[in-house]
Design an enzyme around this catalytic site. Structure first.
Site, short mmCIF file in Angstrom:
data_model
loop_
_atom_site.label_atom_id
_atom_site.label_comp_id
_atom_site.label_asym_id
_atom_site.label_seq_id
_atom_site.Cartn_x
_atom_site.Cartn_y
_atom_site.Cartn_z
N MET A 10 -9.43 7.19 0.19
CA MET A 10 -10.28 7.54 1.32
C MET A 10 -10.95 8.89 1.07
SD MET A 10 -7.76 6.45 4.45
CE MET A 10 -6.85 4.90 4.41
N SER A 62 0.87 -1.19 0.00
CA SER A 62 0.00 0.00 0.00
C SER A 62 0.90 1.23 0.00
CB SER A 62 -0.87 0.02 1.26
OG SER A 62 -1.37 1.33 1.48
N MET A 94 -10.40 -7.17 5.76
CA MET A 94 -9.78 -6.11 6.55
C MET A 94 -9.35 -6.67 7.91
SD MET A 94 -9.69 -3.58 4.56
CE MET A 94 -9.02 -2.43 5.75
N HIS A 109 -1.20 -1.25 -4.17
CA HIS A 109 -2.51 -1.10 -3.50
C HIS A 109 -2.74 0.37 -3.19
CE1 HIS A 109 -5.80 -2.53 -0.82
NE2 HIS A 109 -5.44 -1.55 -0.04
N GLY A 113 -8.98 3.16 7.57
CA GLY A 113 -8.82 4.60 7.71
C GLY A 113 -7.40 5.04 7.98
N MET A 173 -12.30 3.21 -0.06
CA MET A 173 -12.91 3.42 1.26
C MET A 173 -13.70 4.72 1.18
SD MET A 173 -9.71 2.17 3.57
CE MET A 173 -8.54 2.44 2.23
N ASP A 212 -4.98 3.08 -1.36
CA ASP A 212 -5.99 3.30 -0.32
C ASP A 212 -6.68 4.64 -0.54
OD1 ASP A 212 -3.91 1.54 1.88
OD2 ASP A 212 -5.94 0.96 1.29
N HIS A 234 -8.53 0.37 -3.61
CA HIS A 234 -9.37 0.03 -2.46
C HIS A 234 -10.18 1.28 -2.12
CE1 HIS A 234 -9.43 -1.04 2.13
NE2 HIS A 234 -10.63 -1.05 1.59
N ASP A 236 -5.69 -7.19 4.38
CA ASP A 236 -5.34 -5.78 4.37
C ASP A 236 -5.39 -5.18 5.78
OD1 ASP A 236 -6.66 -2.91 2.53
OD2 ASP A 236 -4.87 -3.21 3.73
C1 DX5 Z 1 -6.33 0.80 6.03
C2 DX5 Z 1 -5.79 0.44 4.65
C3 DX5 Z 1 -4.73 -0.64 4.64
C4 DX5 Z 1 -3.61 -0.45 5.57
C5 DX5 Z 1 -2.24 -0.79 5.01
O1 DX5 Z 1 -7.49 1.56 5.90
O2 DX5 Z 1 -6.85 -0.09 3.88
O3 DX5 Z 1 -4.29 -0.77 3.29
O4 DX5 Z 1 -3.55 0.78 6.10
O5 DX5 Z 1 -1.28 -0.27 5.87
P1 DX5 Z 1 -0.67 -1.13 7.09
O6 DX5 Z 1 -0.10 -2.38 6.47
O7 DX5 Z 1 0.37 -0.20 7.66
O8 DX5 Z 1 -1.81 -1.41 8.02
ZN ZN Z 2 -6.33 -0.95 1.78
#
Ligand code: DX5
Ligand code: ZN
Length: 220
Positions: free
Chosen positions: A38, A9, A139, A34, A144, A69, A36, A67, A178
């Site tokens: 948000m 990520s 998850m 990956h 977040g 979110m 993230d 991903h 994840d």
């Molecule tokens: C959390 C994310 C994850 C996660 C990855 O909302 O979806 O991808 O943070 O980071 P680590 O491996 O540091 O938890």
């Molecule tokens: Zn993620």
């Protein structure tokens, strides 16, 4: 496990140049990137949108796994498909009422569809959408933030998910993990049936990203 996929990520990377960060992760041996995404509504944090995803997709030759979110994924999937993302993963816990329809739309756009399950979400939902799902994102933190403590015991959920998918004839559907994934928990998760490991801080805060990626891959 054959061909374990390591998907770093970029959440913890320099958001000022995620293209460079992604390219470095690819050079360090990442199989996927990956993203993230948000929106500050579904989760309190705001990260980046399809414009950044497009720049990242142009900077690597490996699959990019978005991903989402976000509270209203249906509003965003076309942009992330156009950006070049291979996987687009949505949350049933969002405000989206028509998960079955949105998963089908992701496939119509030529992308692979992912369904992310928060720690408290039952995998039962998969019974009714399994044929539409190319990837289940389990998850192991509450979404977040990066760098959170891995929630133990989710390998049991992975076993249940694998059973549901196989019973539905979806043996090729990938199970991805994840949240807080590192060398201390990868083995149990892979043995339970995970074939993709998303990992943020374990990889991006390590001194040598290639070593961290290889260490995770050694659990295959
Ligand atoms: C959390 C994310 C994850 C996660 C990855 O909302 O979806 O991808 O943070 O980071 P680590 O491996 O540091 O938890
Ligand atoms: Zn993620």
């Amino acid at each position: 496990m054959k061909n374990l996929i390591i998907a770093p990520s970029v959440l913890g990377c320099n958001h000022g140049d995620l293209s460079q960060a992604s390219s470095e992760l690819q050079n360090a041996g990442a199989d996927w990137i990956h993203l993230d995404v948000m929106d500050g509504v579904f989760v309190p944090v705001l990260t980046f949108g399809a414009g950044v995803a497009s720049a990242i997709c142009s900077s690597v030759s490996i699959p990019v796994d978005a991903h989402l979110m976000v509270d209203r994924p249906a509003d965003l999937i076309e942009d992330f498909a156009k950006a070049g993302c291979t996987y687009i993963t949505i949350h049933p816990e969002s405000s989206e009422k028509h998960i079955h329809r949105v998963l089908g739309r992701i496939k119509e756009l030529g992308c692979k569809a992912g369904l992310a399950l928060n720690p408290a979400t039952s995998p039962e939902i998969l019974k009714w959408v399994a044929p539409l799902v190319d990837l289940v994102l389990v998850m192991t933190v509450n979404p977040g933030y990066g760098g959170q403590k891995h929630i133990l015991g989710m390998h049991e959920k992975v076993t249940v998910i694998r059973r549901i998918l196989d019973k539905a004839g979806c043996e090729d559907t990938l199970i991805s993990i994840d949240g807080g994934v590192d060398s201390s928990n990868a083995s149990k998760l892979v043995n339970a049936g995970a074939s993709v490991l998303v990992s943020g801080s374990y990889i991006t805060s390590s001194f040598d990203q290639a070593v961290a990626i290889d260490t995770l891959r050694s659990f295959e």
